[in-house]
Design a protein around this motif. Structure first.
Motif, mmCIF file in Angstrom:
data_model
loop_
_atom_site.group_PDB
_atom_site.id
_atom_site.type_symbol
_atom_site.label_atom_id
_atom_site.label_comp_id
_atom_site.label_asym_id
_atom_site.label_seq_id
_atom_site.Cartn_x
_atom_site.Cartn_y
_atom_site.Cartn_z
ATOM 1 N N ALA A 109 0.827 -1.205 0.000
ATOM 2 C CA ALA A 109 0.000 0.000 0.000
ATOM 3 C C ALA A 109 0.868 1.263 0.000
ATOM 4 O O ALA A 109 0.543 2.243 -0.673
ATOM 5 C CB ALA A 109 -0.938 -0.010 1.202
ATOM 6 N N ALA A 110 1.986 1.250 0.722
ATOM 7 C CA ALA A 110 2.896 2.397 0.729
ATOM 8 C C ALA A 110 3.521 2.596 -0.646
ATOM 9 O O ALA A 110 3.706 3.736 -1.094
ATOM 10 C CB ALA A 110 3.977 2.208 1.791
ATOM 11 N N PHE A 143 3.099 5.860 -3.031
ATOM 12 C CA PHE A 143 4.269 6.516 -3.623
ATOM 13 C C PHE A 143 4.076 6.687 -5.124
ATOM 14 O O PHE A 143 4.255 7.776 -5.674
ATOM 15 C CB PHE A 143 5.517 5.685 -3.318
ATOM 16 C CG PHE A 143 6.696 5.980 -4.198
ATOM 17 C CD1 PHE A 143 7.403 7.162 -4.065
ATOM 18 C CD2 PHE A 143 7.110 5.063 -5.149
ATOM 19 C CE1 PHE A 143 8.503 7.430 -4.871
ATOM 20 C CE2 PHE A 143 8.203 5.318 -5.958
ATOM 21 C CZ PHE A 143 8.895 6.507 -5.823
ATOM 22 N N HIS A 144 3.684 5.628 -5.781
ATOM 23 C CA HIS A 144 3.497 5.667 -7.228
ATOM 24 C C HIS A 144 2.360 6.614 -7.626
ATOM 25 O O HIS A 144 2.494 7.408 -8.557
ATOM 26 C CB HIS A 144 3.233 4.257 -7.762
ATOM 27 C CG HIS A 144 2.783 4.252 -9.180
ATOM 28 N ND1 HIS A 144 3.612 4.610 -10.219
ATOM 29 C CD2 HIS A 144 1.580 3.972 -9.730
ATOM 30 C CE1 HIS A 144 2.937 4.547 -11.347
ATOM 31 N NE2 HIS A 144 1.706 4.164 -11.074
ATOM 32 N N ALA A 145 1.258 6.549 -6.902
ATOM 33 C CA ALA A 145 0.080 7.353 -7.247
ATOM 34 C C ALA A 145 0.361 8.854 -7.170
ATOM 35 O O ALA A 145 -0.230 9.634 -7.924
ATOM 36 C CB ALA A 145 -1.082 6.988 -6.332
ATOM 37 N N ALA A 146 1.257 9.268 -6.282
ATOM 38 C CA ALA A 146 1.541 10.695 -6.094
ATOM 39 C C ALA A 146 2.648 11.223 -7.003
ATOM 40 O O ALA A 146 2.918 12.427 -6.999
ATOM 41 C CB ALA A 146 1.907 10.947 -4.634
ATOM 42 N N ASP A 147 3.280 10.358 -7.787
ATOM 43 C CA ASP A 147 4.376 10.799 -8.654
ATOM 44 C C ASP A 147 3.831 11.700 -9.768
ATOM 45 O O ASP A 147 2.853 11.348 -10.430
ATOM 46 C CB ASP A 147 5.076 9.571 -9.261
ATOM 47 C CG ASP A 147 6.372 9.926 -9.940
ATOM 48 O OD1 ASP A 147 6.373 10.788 -10.851
ATOM 49 O OD2 ASP A 147 7.404 9.332 -9.583
ATOM 50 N N ALA A 187 0.685 13.049 -14.756
ATOM 51 C CA ALA A 187 0.745 13.607 -16.115
ATOM 52 C C ALA A 187 0.399 12.569 -17.182
ATOM 53 O O ALA A 187 0.376 12.893 -18.366
ATOM 54 C CB ALA A 187 2.133 14.183 -16.378
ATOM 55 N N GLY A 188 0.143 11.326 -16.771
ATOM 56 C CA GLY A 188 -0.240 10.284 -17.727
ATOM 57 C C GLY A 188 0.901 9.827 -18.623
ATOM 58 O O GLY A 188 0.669 9.405 -19.754
ATOM 59 N N VAL A 194 2.440 -0.084 -15.797
ATOM 60 C CA VAL A 194 3.229 -0.117 -14.566
ATOM 61 C C VAL A 194 2.999 -1.460 -13.880
ATOM 62 O O VAL A 194 1.865 -1.903 -13.741
ATOM 63 C CB VAL A 194 2.820 1.024 -13.608
ATOM 64 C CG1 VAL A 194 3.576 0.915 -12.297
ATOM 65 C CG2 VAL A 194 3.049 2.380 -14.259
ATOM 66 N N THR A 195 4.106 -2.081 -13.477
ATOM 67 C CA THR A 195 4.000 -3.288 -12.660
ATOM 68 C C THR A 195 4.762 -3.044 -11.360
ATOM 69 O O THR A 195 5.831 -2.431 -11.350
ATOM 70 C CB THR A 195 4.554 -4.541 -13.361
ATOM 71 O OG1 THR A 195 5.908 -4.308 -13.735
ATOM 72 C CG2 THR A 195 3.751 -4.892 -14.599
#
Length: 105
Positions: free
Chosen positions: A71-72, A76-80, A85-86, A91-92
């Motif tokens: 989840a962390a 992290f990934h979601a907020a990059d 910017a799409g 992503v894996t």
């Protein structure tokens, strides 16, 4: 770099850009670097751009991170800014066991 004892799991994030996303990637590069230099829910072990066969053109991103849980890593990934910017098409996120690391040349 030396390996240190840790009980936290590691994860590999392999992110491939959309075709033709280089210009968008470059436009958001400073925001991405600023984000990575801030307070994060993970510890970055190693990161950098994935390159095309020419050895120069950036076509994605690779991270190995240490985190308390998946989840962390997802947070992290979601907020990059690159994600926002799409830029990334695919992503894996995969668990990773760090066995060996070398000092940079």
């Amino acid at each position: 770099m030396t390996l240190r004892e840790t009980t936290m799991p590691h994860y590999a994030i392999h992110a491939l850009d959309h075709a033709g996303a280089l210009e968008r990637r470059l436009a958001h590069y400073e925001a991405h670097k600023t984000y990575l230099g801030g307070t994060l829910p993970v510890r970055i072990v190693v990161s950098g751009p994935l390159l095309a066969e020419d050895g120069e053109t950036m076509i994605g991103s690779l991270f190995v991170v240490e985190a308390p849980d998946r989840a962390a890593v997802e947070a992290f990934h979601a907020a990059d800014p690159f994600r926002e910017a799409g830029i990334w098409e695919r992503v894996t996120i995969t668990g990773f066991r760090l066995r060996q690391a070398a000092l940079p040349a």
